[in-house]
Design a protein around this motif. Structure first.
Motif, PDB file in Angstrom:
ATOM      1  N   PRO A 315      -3.112   7.118   2.111  1.00 35.61           N
ATOM      2  CA  PRO A 315      -2.069   7.818   2.056  1.00 35.61           C
ATOM      3  C   PRO A 315      -2.013   9.107   2.872  1.00 35.61           C
ATOM      4  O   PRO A 315      -0.869   9.421   3.241  1.00 35.61           O
ATOM      5  CB  PRO A 315      -2.403   8.105   0.302  1.00 35.61           C
ATOM      6  CG  PRO A 315      -3.069   7.180  -0.244  1.00 35.61           C
ATOM      7  CD  PRO A 315      -3.999   6.615   1.098  1.00 35.61           C
ATOM      8  N   LYS A 319       1.099   9.793   5.578  1.00 33.80           N
ATOM      9  CA  LYS A 319       1.728  10.996   5.607  1.00 33.80           C
ATOM     10  C   LYS A 319       1.858  11.832   7.015  1.00 33.80           C
ATOM     11  O   LYS A 319       2.934  12.251   7.563  1.00 33.80           O
ATOM     12  CB  LYS A 319       1.075  12.184   4.556  1.00 33.80           C
ATOM     13  CG  LYS A 319       1.863  13.382   4.505  1.00 33.80           C
ATOM     14  CD  LYS A 319       1.062  14.402   3.413  1.00 33.80           C
ATOM     15  CE  LYS A 319       1.822  15.631   3.231  1.00 33.80           C
ATOM     16  NZ  LYS A 319       0.998  16.516   2.135  1.00 33.80           N
ATOM     17  N   GLU A 386       6.359   9.155   0.077  1.00 30.75           N
ATOM     18  CA  GLU A 386       6.419   8.917  -1.422  1.00 30.75           C
ATOM     19  C   GLU A 386       6.444   7.427  -1.388  1.00 30.75           C
ATOM     20  O   GLU A 386       5.590   6.849  -2.116  1.00 30.75           O
ATOM     21  CB  GLU A 386       7.316   9.849  -2.320  1.00 30.75           C
ATOM     22  CG  GLU A 386       6.982   9.594  -3.813  1.00 30.75           C
ATOM     23  CD  GLU A 386       7.982   9.996  -4.883  1.00 30.75           C
ATOM     24  OE1 GLU A 386       7.965   9.855  -5.862  1.00 30.75           O
ATOM     25  OE2 GLU A 386       8.475  11.068  -4.181  1.00 30.75           O
ATOM     26  N   HIS A 387       7.637   6.711  -0.953  1.00 25.67           N
ATOM     27  CA  HIS A 387       7.710   5.206  -1.136  1.00 25.67           C
ATOM     28  C   HIS A 387       6.877   4.524  -0.513  1.00 25.67           C
ATOM     29  O   HIS A 387       6.333   3.551  -1.085  1.00 25.67           O
ATOM     30  CB  HIS A 387       9.150   4.873  -0.735  1.00 25.67           C
ATOM     31  CG  HIS A 387      10.322   5.303  -1.835  1.00 25.67           C
ATOM     32  ND1 HIS A 387      10.735   6.529  -1.963  1.00 25.67           N
ATOM     33  CD2 HIS A 387      11.065   4.475  -2.667  1.00 25.67           C
ATOM     34  CE1 HIS A 387      11.663   6.616  -3.312  1.00 25.67           C
ATOM     35  NE2 HIS A 387      11.925   5.076  -3.524  1.00 25.67           N
ATOM     36  N   GLN A 389       3.946   5.548   0.511  1.00 22.37           N
ATOM     37  CA  GLN A 389       2.543   5.405  -0.109  1.00 22.37           C
ATOM     38  C   GLN A 389       2.462   4.574  -1.343  1.00 22.37           C
ATOM     39  O   GLN A 389       1.507   4.049  -1.656  1.00 22.37           O
ATOM     40  CB  GLN A 389       2.124   6.921  -0.678  1.00 22.37           C
ATOM     41  CG  GLN A 389       1.933   7.901   0.746  1.00 22.37           C
ATOM     42  CD  GLN A 389       1.658   9.208   0.516  1.00 22.37           C
ATOM     43  OE1 GLN A 389       2.126   9.904  -0.616  1.00 22.37           O
ATOM     44  NE2 GLN A 389       1.122  10.158   1.090  1.00 22.37           N
ATOM     45  N   LYS A 390       3.327   4.571  -2.101  1.00 21.69           N
ATOM     46  CA  LYS A 390       3.475   3.750  -3.387  1.00 21.69           C
ATOM     47  C   LYS A 390       3.473   2.206  -3.075  1.00 21.69           C
ATOM     48  O   LYS A 390       2.630   1.525  -3.344  1.00 21.69           O
ATOM     49  CB  LYS A 390       4.869   3.953  -4.163  1.00 21.69           C
ATOM     50  CG  LYS A 390       4.848   3.378  -5.391  1.00 21.69           C
ATOM     51  CD  LYS A 390       5.842   3.657  -6.176  1.00 21.69           C
ATOM     52  CE  LYS A 390       6.073   2.732  -7.446  1.00 21.69           C
ATOM     53  NZ  LYS A 390       7.394   3.107  -8.252  1.00 21.69           N
ATOM     54  N   TYR A 391       4.156   1.913  -2.048  1.00 25.04           N
ATOM     55  CA  TYR A 391       4.350   0.539  -1.570  1.00 25.04           C
ATOM     56  C   TYR A 391       2.817   0.007  -1.083  1.00 25.04           C
ATOM     57  O   TYR A 391       2.414  -1.067  -1.119  1.00 25.04           O
ATOM     58  CB  TYR A 391       5.383   0.384  -0.241  1.00 25.04           C
ATOM     59  CG  TYR A 391       5.791  -1.025   0.220  1.00 25.04           C
ATOM     60  CD1 TYR A 391       6.228  -2.094  -0.287  1.00 25.04           C
ATOM     61  CD2 TYR A 391       4.937  -1.151   1.426  1.00 25.04           C
ATOM     62  CE1 TYR A 391       6.454  -3.083   0.005  1.00 25.04           C
ATOM     63  CE2 TYR A 391       4.928  -2.790   2.056  1.00 25.04           C
ATOM     64  CZ  TYR A 391       5.751  -3.477   1.298  1.00 25.04           C
ATOM     65  OH  TYR A 391       5.744  -4.804   2.010  1.00 25.04           O
ATOM     66  N   THR A 393      -0.192   1.344  -1.242  1.00 18.49           N
ATOM     67  CA  THR A 393      -1.144   1.619  -2.199  1.00 18.49           C
ATOM     68  C   THR A 393      -1.100   0.150  -3.183  1.00 18.49           C
ATOM     69  O   THR A 393      -2.083  -0.326  -3.673  1.00 18.49           O
ATOM     70  CB  THR A 393      -1.149   2.842  -3.294  1.00 18.49           C
ATOM     71  OG1 THR A 393      -1.274   3.869  -2.328  1.00 18.49           O
ATOM     72  CG2 THR A 393      -2.474   2.944  -4.192  1.00 18.49           C
ATOM     73  N   GLY A 394       0.205  -0.051  -3.669  1.00 20.09           N
ATOM     74  CA  GLY A 394       0.226  -1.490  -4.663  1.00 20.09           C
ATOM     75  C   GLY A 394      -0.078  -2.720  -3.705  1.00 20.09           C
ATOM     76  O   GLY A 394      -1.002  -3.504  -4.517  1.00 20.09           O
ATOM     77  N   GLU A 397      -4.016  -2.887  -3.756  1.00 20.02           N
ATOM     78  CA  GLU A 397      -4.567  -3.143  -4.901  1.00 20.02           C
ATOM     79  C   GLU A 397      -4.507  -4.681  -5.086  1.00 20.02           C
ATOM     80  O   GLU A 397      -5.623  -5.385  -5.727  1.00 20.02           O
ATOM     81  CB  GLU A 397      -3.826  -2.422  -6.104  1.00 20.02           C
ATOM     82  CG  GLU A 397      -4.124  -0.981  -6.293  1.00 20.02           C
ATOM     83  CD  GLU A 397      -3.367  -0.272  -7.256  1.00 20.02           C
ATOM     84  OE1 GLU A 397      -2.188  -0.847  -7.774  1.00 20.02           O
ATOM     85  OE2 GLU A 397      -3.502   0.939  -7.289  1.00 20.02           O
TER      86      GLU A 397
END
Length: 483
Positions: A315, A319, A386-387, A389-391, A393-394, A397
């Motif tokens: 992340p 950024k 934000e989008h 990082q979420k993408y 990180t998902g 996982e």
């Protein structure tokens, strides 16, 4: 049969002896760059010009309306936003889906590094959506041979290693193993697939390959021959373990190829060869490129860490990259931005949100407020960060759950399972042929189509069960229609 000795009438030419270089922009399988303006700045790629140069058709509102009517699904955001903007014979695929006649999805990846970037995964995200909506087989080709042939430095062992790690990345997108076959060229080429490679290559002269791809006297013969390998994947007869060994019947099964527009030259040639071989022509849908961080007129590169957001980035790295490198469509000063507004058409953060954000209304609000000067560049970048990082990180996982056993499952030479249009009984009885000696665990070459007595009995049983299932579905549909 594909090896007909009868003269083949000339095909309506899909093949054009040109590359998309007019107007200064250069688009081919190895180069992507926009036109350089008089001010020395690289312009955004003109995709409308590309459709004219390549002879493709734009995906218009009428086709999107038909897509929704036929499939029962709202078009993907890529289709709504003209990220997926062009096609060849998509209507024919919709015709087949209406009748529940067989077709398959085909896409691929040239493994050139250990970690893919988000520019790579956009087409795979779209393909996963297509697989979920259409419920059809998916074939994913890993062109490790291509990456060896077109590189002066990479070794065979190196690109084979990239194939394994890239396969894990692709699997982490979320594909269904029951209807997905992933293969490496180095591992799978042989049998029915190799027969099609040879058939294809016999129909393509050196002059044709040179005109389409720009080869010259210094090009190794592997480069010249590779188009026949990539093209042969577009023929269903290359996969008897999925579609059966009856070439005369299977030859009529087409594929739909979602790809970036730079791959179109390969498939213009493939469509021309398919006509001569009496195979179904592949259909295509083309995607725009996800711009490099440096701005329009380019695409992310695996060889330049600062041009791309990698799926292995943290992340904090995401950024930093967006804040430091993402090209801005804003003005030089706060006062000028408030007065004149920004340009989302060239703003990298906004362009990434076009790919990532599903909410049309929220995206329109960002566009409107950025143009008015109400939304600042830093604020647009924060939304993008934000989008992303979420993408990522998902993805990470899901990727952590992919191991060697999972890869072997996807790359095993085996029959696939699919249903197609749920409202129409299956119009076909596909009888797959297993690799000799049973199911391969590593995507090896398929057998020659000759079955043992036990295999014949098993296939006859499967065929009978499939027929009974189709009859039940037809009776159910008839009852539903009369009620």
């Amino acid at each position: 049969m594909a090896d007909s000795s009868q003269p083949v009438p000339p095909a309506p030419a899909d093949v054009e002896a040109t590359q998309a270089t007019s107007g200064g922009q250069k688009i081919d399988p190895w180069n992507v760059s926009g036109e350089v303006g008089e001010d020395g700045k690289v312009k955004a790629i003109d995709y409308h010009k590309l459709t004219n140069e390549f002879g493709t058709s734009l995906i218009d509102d009428k086709l999107l309306e038909r897509w929704e009517k036929v499939t029962g699904h709202k078009p993907h955001r890529f289709m709504r936003r003209q990220i997926v903007f062009s096609h060849r014979d998509l209507s024919l695929i919709l015709d087949r889906y209406e009748k529940n006649e067989p077709f398959y999805l085909y896409t691929g990846r040239g493994p050139s590094s250990d970690s893919m970037h988000v520019g790579h995964t956009q087409v795979f995200d779209f393909v996963k959506w297509l697989q979920d909506v259409l419920d059809v087989p998916l074939i994913i080709m890993l062109t490790d041979d291509e990456k060896f042939l077109f590189s002066e430095k990479r070794t065979v062992e190196e690109v084979i290693g990239y194939s394994k790690t890239n396969a894990m990345d692709i699997i982490a997108i979320g594909f269904d193993p029951k209807k997905t076959f992933i293969f490496s060229d180095f591992e799978y080429v042989g049998g029915a697939f190799y027969r099609n490679i040879v058939r294809f290559s016999k129909r393509v002269t050196y002059n044709t390959a040179k005109a389409i791809f720009g080869f010259d006297g210094s090009s190794n013969i592997g480069k010249i021959h590779f188009a026949s390998i990539q093209g042969a994947t577009a023929f269903a007869t290359s996969f008897p373990h999925i579609f059966g060994a009856d070439e005369k019947r299977v030859a009529g099964i087409p594929c739909l190829i979602p790809c970036a527009i730079d791959q179109d030259p390969y498939f213009r040639l493939t469509r021309d060869a398919a006509y001569g071989l009496r195979y179904a022509k592949p259909s295509l849908i083309h995607m725009r490129f996800l711009d490099a961080l440096q701005g329009p007129g380019s695409k992310m590169s695996a060889s330049d860490a600062n041009s791309a957001i990698f799926l292995s980035d943290t992340p904090k790295q995401i950024k930093t990259k967006i804040n430091k490198y993402a090209f801005s469509g804003g003005q030089e000063t706060l006062e000028e931005h408030r007065e004149l507004g920004g340009n989302p058409d060239v703003d990298v953060a906004y362009q990434y949100l076009q790919f990532m954000m599903d909410d049309d209304e929220e995206l329109a609000r960002l566009n409107r407020e950025y143009r008015s000067g109400e939304l600042l560049t830093g604020e647009m970048k924060n939304v993008c960060i934000e989008h992303l990082q979420k993408y990522v990180t998902g993805f990470q996982e899901r990727r952590a759950k992919v191991n060697e056993d999972v890869v072997n499952e996807f790359m095993a030479t085996r029959p696939l399972e699919w249903a197609g249009n749920p409202n129409v009984p299956r119009a076909d009885l596909v009888v797959p042929v297993k690799a000799e000696g049973g199911e391969s665990k590593e995507g090896g070459e398929v057998g020659d189509g000759k079955l043992s007595k036990n295999a014949q009995k098993k296939l006859l049983k499967e065929q009978k069960l499939a027929q009974q299932k189709a009859e039940k579905e037809a009776a159910k549909a008839a009852t539903h229609a009369s009620s």
